[in-house]
Design an enzyme around this catalytic site. Sequence first.
Site, PDB file in Angstrom:
ATOM      1  N   ASP A  43      33.404  70.839 -33.248  1.00  0.00           N
ATOM      2  CA  ASP A  43      32.056  70.953 -32.675  1.00  0.00           C
ATOM      3  C   ASP A  43      31.207  69.751 -33.098  1.00  0.00           C
ATOM      4  OD1 ASP A  43      29.350  71.789 -32.072  1.00  0.00           O
ATOM      5  OD2 ASP A  43      30.113  73.847 -31.984  1.00  0.00           O
ATOM      6  N   SER A  84      26.692  74.287 -27.450  1.00  0.00           N
ATOM      7  CA  SER A  84      28.066  74.715 -27.679  1.00  0.00           C
ATOM      8  C   SER A  84      28.438  75.918 -26.813  1.00  0.00           C
ATOM      9  CB  SER A  84      28.259  75.074 -29.152  1.00  0.00           C
ATOM     10  OG  SER A  84      28.066  73.924 -29.943  1.00  0.00           O
ATOM     11  N   THR A 137      30.908  78.776 -30.062  1.00  0.00           N
ATOM     12  CA  THR A 137      32.177  78.203 -29.595  1.00  0.00           C
ATOM     13  C   THR A 137      33.291  79.244 -29.548  1.00  0.00           C
ATOM     14  OG1 THR A 137      31.477  76.094 -30.539  1.00  0.00           O
ATOM     15  CG2 THR A 137      33.796  76.279 -29.891  1.00  0.00           C
ATOM     16  N   GLU A 254      38.574  76.057 -34.323  1.00  0.00           N
ATOM     17  CA  GLU A 254      37.379  75.191 -34.306  1.00  0.00           C
ATOM     18  C   GLU A 254      36.964  74.712 -35.691  1.00  0.00           C
ATOM     19  OE1 GLU A 254      33.547  76.950 -33.911  1.00  0.00           O
ATOM     20  OE2 GLU A 254      32.653  75.174 -32.997  1.00  0.00           O
ATOM     21  N   ASP A 259      29.368  69.632 -36.451  1.00  0.00           N
ATOM     22  CA  ASP A 259      28.073  69.764 -35.766  1.00  0.00           C
ATOM     23  C   ASP A 259      26.919  69.971 -36.751  1.00  0.00           C
ATOM     24  OD1 ASP A 259      26.403  70.394 -33.316  1.00  0.00           O
ATOM     25  OD2 ASP A 259      26.319  72.370 -34.272  1.00  0.00           O
ATOM     26  N   HIS A 263      23.517  67.862 -37.295  1.00  0.00           N
ATOM     27  CA  HIS A 263      22.151  68.403 -37.210  1.00  0.00           C
ATOM     28  C   HIS A 263      21.358  68.089 -38.484  1.00  0.00           C
ATOM     29  CE1 HIS A 263      22.207  70.593 -33.438  1.00  0.00           C
ATOM     30  NE2 HIS A 263      23.357  71.172 -33.750  1.00  0.00           N
ATOM     31  N   ASP A 301      32.850  69.669 -27.991  1.00  0.00           N
ATOM     32  CA  ASP A 301      31.971  70.152 -26.924  1.00  0.00           C
ATOM     33  C   ASP A 301      30.860  69.160 -26.588  1.00  0.00           C
ATOM     34  OD1 ASP A 301      30.897  70.580 -29.439  1.00  0.00           O
ATOM     35  OD2 ASP A 301      30.498  72.711 -29.127  1.00  0.00           O
ATOM     36  N   HIS A 302      30.480  68.347 -27.581  1.00  0.00           N
ATOM     37  CA  HIS A 302      29.392  67.376 -27.415  1.00  0.00           C
ATOM     38  C   HIS A 302      29.295  66.599 -28.717  1.00  0.00           C
ATOM     39  CE1 HIS A 302      27.159  69.909 -30.139  1.00  0.00           C
ATOM     40  NE2 HIS A 302      27.465  70.942 -29.365  1.00  0.00           N
TER      41      HIS A 302
HETATM   42 MG    MG Z   1      30.732  75.685 -32.616  1.00  0.00          MG
HETATM   43 ZN    ZN Z   2      24.880  71.882 -32.479  1.00  0.00          ZN
END
Ligand code: MG
Ligand code: ZN
Length: 375
Positions: A43, A84, A137, A254, A259, A263, A301-302
């Site tokens: 993620d 997500s 996710t 995952e 992620d 952040h 996912d990004h």
């Molecule tokens: Mg996730």
């Molecule tokens: Zn995020």
Amino acid sequence: MAMTKFSLNYILLSTFLFTNCNNTAVLKVSSSSPKNVIFLISDGAGLSQISSAYYFKDSSVHYSRFKHIGLIQTHSSDSDITDSAACGTAFATGKKTYNGAIGVLDDFTRVENLVEIASANGVKSGIVSTSSITHATPASFYAHVVSRNQENEIAKQLSESDVDFFAGGGIDFFIQGAERQNLFHILGSKGFTLNTKELDAFKTIKNKNKLAYLLADKSMPKMLDGRGDFLKNATLLGIEFLNQKDQPFFMMSEGSQVDWGGHANDAEYLISELIDFDETIGAVLDFAEKDGETLVIVTSDHETGGFTLSGKKYTDVNGNIHNDYRTIDPSFSTGGHSATLIPVFAYGPGSEEFKGIYDNTDIFYKILKITNWKN
Ligand code: MG
Ligand code: ZN
């Protein structure tokens, strides 16, 4: 006369057997259609996050083992920048939806996900994450809710789902909530054996029906706080459990917290999670190389944080700012996600399909096309 497919296959097979007849360690004949699919998602990992492994990991980087690489566009139905939930739903259902949606479309109608499709095709499934197992996710692969925040409802849906193995955090969502729900008895009634303490040794659980591991109240600890090899070990345990009796399986695993490092604009957090994910890739590829019938797909996912492997800034005697190209000092441009294209890596039967530039929803359709699973 045109050669029939049968006779061509027969000749190829004969040639294979002949050339290998003196070799005791005969490799399995690989076909273009895999029996198993392992889908690994980090993620929030864009190309800079992945690149960080090449500068900050002490041992070899397993991303280098892939030959077939592509890029995906990840926008959601309502935003250029996805979250997500929308991208997880795109992967798991082939449909674009709004940010925050889990397994439902813009009009809130439910759409069939990969766990449901796998189950209908006689394929076992497993879900592993380093977040709560009810986080956006993993939830996208088995649940249907209008908001990713409904983690109590997601926990209920997981308990009643066709998932055969899961491991992650999230005890709180099974024993709390508005209705003070206790889903542990539902898990039991649905055939799950639950362990909230640790992963079991395979030999002690191999004859179980379904397995549930909830090993933290909410998310699993950070790597920096001593999570250890959970992601790799849970993924391998799931593979070993699902791969019994020669039955096909689907596994989604995952690395959730790349992620969260993004952040937090915390490069050390981010990179330690990415390296943990890379170790999991290595273990999965080791399995897939031996197995010969497993398709491995690795993507994200990004991107999160607008993460950059920039040079360390310094100020000269005249007060001018420069970048020292000899020293990487990672930087960030946002506390949120970004819209950059995301790499896809594939290995095994059908992996050539994942080359090129395409949409995140196409991953779902490629999986169905290659496996012949019917939806
Ligand atoms: Mg996730
Ligand atoms: Zn995020």
